[in-house]
Design a protein around this motif. Structure first.
Motif, mmCIF file in Angstrom:
data_model
loop_
_atom_site.group_PDB
_atom_site.id
_atom_site.type_symbol
_atom_site.label_atom_id
_atom_site.label_comp_id
_atom_site.label_asym_id
_atom_site.label_seq_id
_atom_site.Cartn_x
_atom_site.Cartn_y
_atom_site.Cartn_z
ATOM 1 N N GLU A 172 0.591 -0.869 -0.302
ATOM 2 C CA GLU A 172 -0.358 0.094 -0.594
ATOM 3 C C GLU A 172 0.429 1.152 -0.217
ATOM 4 O OE1 GLU A 172 -4.532 1.076 -0.057
ATOM 5 O OE2 GLU A 172 -3.242 -0.878 -0.375
ATOM 6 N N THR B 125 -3.894 10.367 0.175
ATOM 7 C CA THR B 125 -4.797 9.080 -0.700
ATOM 8 C C THR B 125 -3.769 8.002 -1.054
ATOM 9 O OG1 THR B 125 -4.811 9.156 -2.978
ATOM 10 C CG2 THR B 125 -3.628 10.240 -3.126
ATOM 11 N N SER B 126 -4.065 7.198 -1.354
ATOM 12 C CA SER B 126 -3.425 6.158 -1.434
ATOM 13 C C SER B 126 -3.190 5.144 -2.497
ATOM 14 C CB SER B 126 -4.127 5.020 -0.180
ATOM 15 O OG SER B 126 -4.473 4.601 0.183
ATOM 16 N N THR B 127 -2.698 4.174 -2.835
ATOM 17 C CA THR B 127 -3.233 3.253 -4.275
ATOM 18 C C THR B 127 -2.427 1.789 -3.267
ATOM 19 O OG1 THR B 127 -3.250 3.227 -6.800
ATOM 20 C CG2 THR B 127 -1.121 4.390 -4.949
ATOM 21 N N SER B 128 -2.601 0.456 -4.701
ATOM 22 C CA SER B 128 -1.966 -0.922 -3.639
ATOM 23 C C SER B 128 -1.408 -1.038 -5.426
ATOM 24 C CB SER B 128 -3.090 -1.548 -3.503
ATOM 25 O OG SER B 128 -3.934 -1.417 -2.696
ATOM 26 N N PHE B 129 -0.232 -1.610 -5.024
ATOM 27 C CA PHE B 129 0.899 -2.091 -6.111
ATOM 28 C C PHE B 129 1.291 -3.960 -5.473
ATOM 29 C CE2 PHE B 129 5.373 -2.474 -7.966
ATOM 30 C CZ PHE B 129 4.861 -2.526 -9.093
ATOM 31 N N ILE C 112 4.358 6.024 -8.961
ATOM 32 C CA ILE C 112 3.748 5.509 -7.983
ATOM 33 C C ILE C 112 4.177 5.963 -6.756
ATOM 34 C CG2 ILE C 112 2.589 3.732 -6.710
ATOM 35 C CD1 ILE C 112 2.318 1.832 -8.676
#
Length: 233
Positions: A109, A117-121, A139
């Motif tokens: 994460e 904000t966040s994003t998954s990898f 990212i």
């Protein structure tokens, strides 16, 4: 003092004493070997477009970690182009790369703390005592006009938590990523002729080579003779 401050951002790898795990709240020593980190190597890979952290523990990491709360790895990152943020006990950072040891397929994460904000990898690679976390620069820091982002400016530190036990490598993000020599791209290198594909010197003496050479010589000799006959007629 100023000389020390100038040197700190140039640190590229961290050795951590074995058995220095403490209580996350009080800072007193605790006997938790699961969270015990002994080394972290941060690299700028893929021509500087990806950040890679290889975190080595004192003993093999169970995946998944089923003993109480799962092991949590937080890589704290500071992008100098963005204001630093304080969040709980963490300060001087604005990005967090987090992995909870809930299974081999558990994603990373990537949290942009300043932007909320966040994003998954992709999941990291856990192998015995080492966990390797990889994040593309676009990212981690944001996407540049060319679709990538150079991670060279990022500074980092690591905190590992196992329940109430913590092990820190750096109090604030001060380490930089170590540049890694790039290997030739396989999509390009396989198109380049190899030395073994070039004809050897001994090939020029083959019967086929002599035949072609003889035909060329006869052709060059015959053309002037044919032209001279036409003029005389």
């Amino acid at each position: 003092m100023l000389a020390l401050v100038a040197v700190v951002p140039m640190l590229v790898a961290a050795r951590d004493p074995r058995g220095d795990v403490v209580s996350c709240g009080s800072g007193t020593a605790v006997g938790d070997a699961t969270a015990d980190v002994v080394a972290v190597d941060g690299q700028a890979a893929e021509l500087g477009t990806a950040a890679v952290w290889r975190i080595t523990f004192a003993r093999p990491i169970p995946v998944p970690d089923r003993a109480g709360a799962p092991l949590r790895i937080d890589v704290l990152v500071r992008d100098p182009l963005i204001a630093p943020v304080t969040r709980g006990d963490e300060h001087g950072m604005n990005r967090i790369v987090r992995w909870d040891d809930t299974g081999a397929d558990a994603n990373e994460e990537v949290m942009w703390v300043y932007e909320r904000t966040s994003t998954s990898f992709n999941p990291p690679v856990a192998d015995d005592r080492t966990v390797t976390i990889t994040v593309p620069g676009r990212i981690l820091l944001g996407e540049a006009e060319n679709g990538t982002e150079d991670v060279g400016r990022a500074r980092w530190s690591v905190v590992v938590r196992d329940g109430h036990a913590c092990d820190r490598v750096g109090d604030v993000p001060v380490y930089r990523l170590r540049d890694v020599a790039a290997s030739p791209s396989p999509t390009v290198s396989h198109l380049l002729p190899s030395r073994s594909a070039a004809p050897a010197a001994s090939d020029t003496g083959s019967p086929v080579g002599w035949t072609i050479t003889l035909i060329l010589l006869l052709t060059v000799t015959a053309i002037p003779f044919i032209l001279l006959r036409r003029r005389s007629s």
